[in-house]
Design an enzyme around this catalytic site. Structure first.
Site, PDB file in Angstrom:
ATOM      1  N   SER A 270       3.571   1.859  -8.794  1.00  0.00           N
ATOM      2  CA  SER A 270       2.424   2.735  -8.560  1.00  0.00           C
ATOM      3  C   SER A 270       1.133   2.007  -8.885  1.00  0.00           C
ATOM      4  O   SER A 270       1.131   0.939  -9.487  1.00  0.00           O
ATOM      5  CB  SER A 270       2.547   4.003  -9.403  1.00  0.00           C
ATOM      6  OG  SER A 270       1.878   3.820 -10.634  1.00  0.00           O
ATOM      7  N   LYS A 271       0.046   2.639  -8.463  1.00  0.00           N
ATOM      8  CA  LYS A 271      -1.279   2.046  -8.652  1.00  0.00           C
ATOM      9  C   LYS A 271      -1.558   1.749 -10.110  1.00  0.00           C
ATOM     10  O   LYS A 271      -2.370   0.891 -10.421  1.00  0.00           O
ATOM     11  CB  LYS A 271      -2.360   3.002  -8.128  1.00  0.00           C
ATOM     12  CG  LYS A 271      -2.441   2.986  -6.628  1.00  0.00           C
ATOM     13  CD  LYS A 271      -3.868   3.096  -6.137  1.00  0.00           C
ATOM     14  CE  LYS A 271      -3.833   3.085  -4.629  1.00  0.00           C
ATOM     15  NZ  LYS A 271      -4.976   2.667  -3.935  1.00  0.00           N
ATOM     16  N   ARG A 272      -0.934   2.491 -10.993  1.00  0.00           N
ATOM     17  CA  ARG A 272      -1.218   2.306 -12.410  1.00  0.00           C
ATOM     18  C   ARG A 272      -0.415   1.162 -13.011  1.00  0.00           C
ATOM     19  O   ARG A 272      -0.714   0.710 -14.108  1.00  0.00           O
ATOM     20  CB  ARG A 272      -0.949   3.605 -13.181  1.00  0.00           C
ATOM     21  CG  ARG A 272      -2.025   4.661 -12.954  1.00  0.00           C
ATOM     22  CD  ARG A 272      -1.687   5.935 -13.710  1.00  0.00           C
ATOM     23  NE  ARG A 272      -0.369   6.436 -13.340  1.00  0.00           N
ATOM     24  CZ  ARG A 272      -0.135   7.171 -12.256  1.00  0.00           C
ATOM     25  NH1 ARG A 272      -1.112   7.479 -11.446  1.00  0.00           N
ATOM     26  NH2 ARG A 272       1.078   7.593 -11.972  1.00  0.00           N
TER      27      ARG A 272
END
Ligand code: GLU
Ligand code: ZN
Length: 502
Positions: A270-272
């Protein structure tokens, strides 16, 4: 699921292949998105076709101010070029969706008039209530078709209440089957693909409309994208069909869904997640060709026994049918190793040139680079080439050569381990020995230090040279020591050894 189809192009001549990369400008590109861009690029280049870059910015909430510029900069950095789109234009301009709202409004009206889509007046509360009832009765929970065939009277009634309709696409009642270029035949049963919203009640068009509409208008022949979008494919296939019946486009493009990229465990990256944003790689000084090579391996490979290849080699060999549908694990260590292999393979002068902006950013080189520093860089680059994973690591190792004396600092941790007690004695002895050296070259420096530290003081090489390394380079990891001293020069080397001995 069956074998992937053998026929990628059908009747399409190779140079008529048209693919698209449609990022949403929501900030730094995600590596999964770069992987999609890369596969589309390689596919287009392999066939001598066209890559369209389209900016999907109709979801205003997600866009960032600098989004488009950042996408373009990222692609330039990667060396992924496009044939139509922002900066280059093309026959289907504009390629930025927020500049195409009139087109979408017109097509939405035509879909409505043709009966392919209809106004849905259900309120959120009504939809929720009916969904809960359907779930309780063990039925599927999607939109139930309530407004599919409203009478004129019903419509007038809703309008009198002040309700504003969303525009919903009327899905066919038959199952939808298509042959995915990666995953083979896939069928979606009609009850699993309910009628869906194309345009909000505010008139704002959604991704569900604008993405297929532009694929149709821009004559896209193949859609290669992440598996996370697979569930929207049957809806889009039905929409391409409805559009072609209106004379817009020529039916559905072929699809190839690229494997999901997973991070730790089995979670989708994910983006995180660390390592998920392209900006991190640029910042650390990955080479674009190293990063792209690694991203290509997320689903594709050039050969069983070979991980390192150039983009030219990828273009020549790329075959979407050989993409593996299984989830691809993102492995930062492997990414670094691939990058290091590309870094080692560069001509030294090329590597030196690539180091310049990173050294400048670190405040170690002037812009433009002055001649003396340039000569130093050319001489020093071969010393770090075998030892660096990234340009950033090389800069860290080279910094001691370019830092002005008054700003030279020892890494505190290295100094406390190597330059206390005995370490200071070693620094002093090295200072004394090197003061006597006639010619300042690698061989003489090495001979002098060995004579005093190893032969004279009986130190093991590690204990002998570790303190010298920290004293002159400031760090425990450096280019080869004697070469480093030669490059640094007598005066600066002695100055640093003298200071370390205090
Ligand atoms: N703008 C969409 C995204 O970035 C494009 C998806 C697609 O390739 O259809 O997720
Ligand atoms: Zn409704």
């Amino acid at each position: 699921m069956t074998e992937a189809p053998t026929d990628v192009l059908g009747a399409i001549p190779p140079d008529q292949v048209r693919v698209r990369f449609p990022p949403s400008p929501t900030g730094s590109l995600h590596v999964g998105s770069v992987r999609s861009g890369l596969f589309n690029w390689a596919f287009a280049r392999h066939f001598g076709g066209t890559l369209v870059l389209r900016i999907e910015d109709t979801d205003e909430a997600r866009n960032t101010e600098t989004g488009v510029a950042s996408v373009l900069d990222s692609l330039h950095w990667l060396g992924i070029d496009w044939d139509e789109g922002p900066e280059v234009g093309g026959p289907f301009a504009p390629y930025v969706q927020s500049q195409r709202l009139d087109i979408y409004a017109d097509i939405a009206a035509r879909l409505h008039d043709a009966g392919a889509a209809y106004g849905c007046y259900c309120s959120r509360a009504e939809l929720d209530e009916r969904r809960d009832a359907a779930l309780a009765a063990g039925r599927t929970s999607g939109y139930d078709g309530h407004c599919r065939s409203l009478t004129d009277e019903q419509v007038a009634g809703y309008q009198a209440e002040g309700r504003k309709p969303v525009l919903r696409f009327r899905m066919p009642d038959d199952p939808i089957t298509f042959s995915d270029l990666v995953r083979g035949d896939i069928t979606f049963q009609a009850e699993h693909v309910p009628d869906y919203v194309l345009v909000r009640a505010t008139g704002h068009p959604l991704y569900t409309l604008v993405n297929p509409v532009d694929d149709a208008l821009m004559q896209i022949t193949h859609v290669l994208r992440g598996e996370d979008l697979l569930s929207s494919t049957p809806r889009q296939i039905a929409l391409y069909g409805a559009l072609s019946r209106l004379g817009i486009g020529s039916g559905s493009p072929r699809f190839g869904h690229l494997p999901v990229v997973v991070g730790e465990g089995t979670r989708k990256l994910s983006k995180r997640d660390k390592g998920s944003g392209l900006a991190e790689y640029i910042d650390r000084g990955f080479l674009p060709e190293g990063l792209l090579n690694y991203l290509a391996l997320l689903g594709w490979g050039i050969a069983e026994d070979r991980d390192v290849f150039t983009m030219d080699e990828m273009v020549a060999a790329f075959d979407i049918r050989r993409v593996n549908p299984n989830p691809a694990r993102f492995d930062l260590k492997k990414c670094e190793a691939i990058n290091a292999a590309h870094l080692r393979a560069l001509p030294a002068a090329d590597l030196a040139a690539r180091l310049v902006p990173y050294l400048q950013r670190a405040g170690l080189l002037a812009d433009p680079v002055d001649a003396e520093d340039e000569a130093m860089l050319i001489a020093a680059t071969p010393l770090v080439q075998e030892r660096s994973t990234t340009l950033g690591e090389a800069v860290d190792m080279l910094g001691f050569l370019f830092v002005p004396e008054e700003k030279f600092r020892l890494d505190p941790d290295a100094a406390s381990k190597m330059l206390t007690g005995d370490g200071k004695t070693v620094a002093q002895a090295s200072y004394d020995a090197l003061s006597q050296v006639d010619g300042w070259d690698t061989a003489s420096i090495e001979a002098a230090l060995r004579a005093v530290l190893v032969d004279g003081m009986g130190l093991k090489p590690r204990n002998a040279f570790g303190p010298v390394r920290v004293a002159v380079t400031g760090r425990r990891i450096s280019p080869p020591l004697f070469e480093s001293l030669e490059l640094l020069g007598r005066e600066r080397s002695l100055k640093r050894l003298g200071a370390a001995a205090l």
